[in-house]
Scaffold this motif. Structure first.
Motif, short mmCIF file in Angstrom:
data_model
loop_
_atom_site.label_atom_id
_atom_site.label_comp_id
_atom_site.label_asym_id
_atom_site.label_seq_id
_atom_site.Cartn_x
_atom_site.Cartn_y
_atom_site.Cartn_z
N GLU A 94 36.74 44.05 33.71
CA GLU A 94 37.94 43.22 33.75
C GLU A 94 37.53 41.77 33.98
OE1 GLU A 94 42.48 43.38 35.49
OE2 GLU A 94 41.08 45.03 35.82
N THR B 215 39.13 48.29 39.13
CA THR B 215 39.62 47.13 39.88
C THR B 215 40.67 47.56 40.89
OG1 THR B 215 39.26 45.77 37.92
CG2 THR B 215 40.58 44.81 39.67
N ARG B 216 41.56 48.46 40.50
CA ARG B 216 42.57 48.96 41.43
C ARG B 216 41.92 49.68 42.61
NH1 ARG B 216 45.43 49.85 36.44
NH2 ARG B 216 44.81 52.04 36.33
N PRO C 38 46.06 44.37 38.20
CA PRO C 38 44.78 44.80 37.63
C PRO C 38 44.98 45.80 36.50
CG PRO C 38 45.15 45.84 39.76
CD PRO C 38 46.24 44.83 39.59
N GLN C 39 44.19 45.65 35.44
CA GLN C 39 44.28 46.53 34.29
C GLN C 39 43.30 47.69 34.36
OE1 GLN C 39 46.82 45.87 31.92
NE2 GLN C 39 47.27 44.50 33.65
N VAL D 261 44.35 39.29 38.06
CA VAL D 261 43.48 40.43 38.33
C VAL D 261 43.86 41.11 39.64
CG1 VAL D 261 41.10 41.12 38.84
CG2 VAL D 261 41.56 39.54 36.96
N CYS D 262 44.17 40.32 40.67
CA CYS D 262 44.46 40.90 41.98
C CYS D 262 45.85 41.52 42.07
CB CYS D 262 44.30 39.84 43.07
SG CYS D 262 42.60 39.32 43.32
#
Length: 276
Positions: free
Chosen positions: A244, A260-261, A255-256, A251-252
């Motif tokens: 990502e 990241t999640r 998140p995709q 992003v925070c």
């Protein structure tokens, strides 16, 4: 610069750009069977002048290897790095020696990064000797200026690294990195070895130096709250790949990538006033 602002220089060409970086190491150094481990896998990104890009991910995901490839401390297996629009020359070339003045690194461990047998004056003077580039204002004046810029004074010059705290040692590391007035600083987890309160002081120092000197940062960390506070954009790495890349707020908050999640969920939510 605020973590969620877009850099004013974003319409300019990138200061540094990575294109398809790959780094492989043989699984067994004693054999030639061709079996390799790919620690960096097709990583591409660009950093604009004056921007802070956060490179985040768990330990062993390849963050530090990417940083070393950017500085030609490690040669890539494949891919290219461009600095100020030009491809980086080989590490051993005279051209790369000149470029090293414009790109520097601050390492994670403030204890291991300083020679215990050298005084602070010798440590700060070493870049000028290596590059045969005496400062125009004179060496004593430049050393004093470097110490002032990181919140120290001339009383540090005759002392040795063991006489300083961890936070002070990291300030000395930063001063040495700034000696030749670089444009790019790679910050490889520069506060992870420090107490939280001391690390917060170093983060604030880095922000002030960026404002006053117009620096560009690649900030490597495993802390999502920290990169959100400090960085303009975030690049998330998992197992050598970039999963990502985007504006820090995007992003925070949206998140995709599932990874990241997971990173965000694994980090306790703490107010900035407490974290930093």
């Amino acid at each position: 610069m605020s973590s969620c602002e877009t850099p004013a220089q974003s319409n300019q060409p990138a200061l540094v750009e990575a294109r398809g970086l790959v780094k492989e190491y043989p699984r067994n150094s004693a054999s030639n069977d061709g079996d390799v481990t790919r620690v960096v896998d097709e990583v591409s990104f660009a950093i604009q002048p004056g921007e802070t890009l956060g490179l985040v991910g768990e330990s062993g995901c390849g963050k530090s290897t990417v940083a070393r490839i950017l500085l030609r401390l490690v040669e890539p297996t494949a891919g290219e790095v461009f600095f100020e629009g030009q491809p980086l020359p080989p590490a051993s070339s005279a051209q790369m020696r000149v470029l090293r003045r414009r790109m520097q690194i601050v390492f994670q461990d403030p204890y291991a990064a300083l020679n215990p047998r050298m005084t602070v004056a010798q440590i700060l003077a070493e870049p000028f000797a290596i590059h045969r580039e005496p400062p125009a204002e004179g060496l004593p004046a430049r050393l004093s200026e470097l110490l002032r810029s990181v919140g120290l004074d001339n009383s540090a010059l005759p002392r040795y690294p063991h006489e300083f705290s961890g936070g002070q040692r990291q300030r000395i590391n930063i001063a040495r990195a700034l000696a030749l007035r670089p444009r790019l600083l790679v910050l490889d987890e520069p506060v992870s070895a420090l107490d939280v309160s001391v690390g917060a002081q170093v983060i604030n120092l880095l922000q002030e130096l960026q404002r006053t000197l117009g620096l560009t940062y690649l900030f490597i960390s495993h802390s999502m709250p920290l990169v959100r506070y400090l960085c303009d954009r975030i690049a998330v790495m998992q197992r050598g790949r970039l999963v990502e890349l985007g504006d820090c707020k995007q992003v925070c908050e949206s998140p995709q990538s599932p990874y990241t999640r997971q990173l965000i969920a694994a980090t306790p939510e703490m107010p900035v006033s407490l974290t930093l």
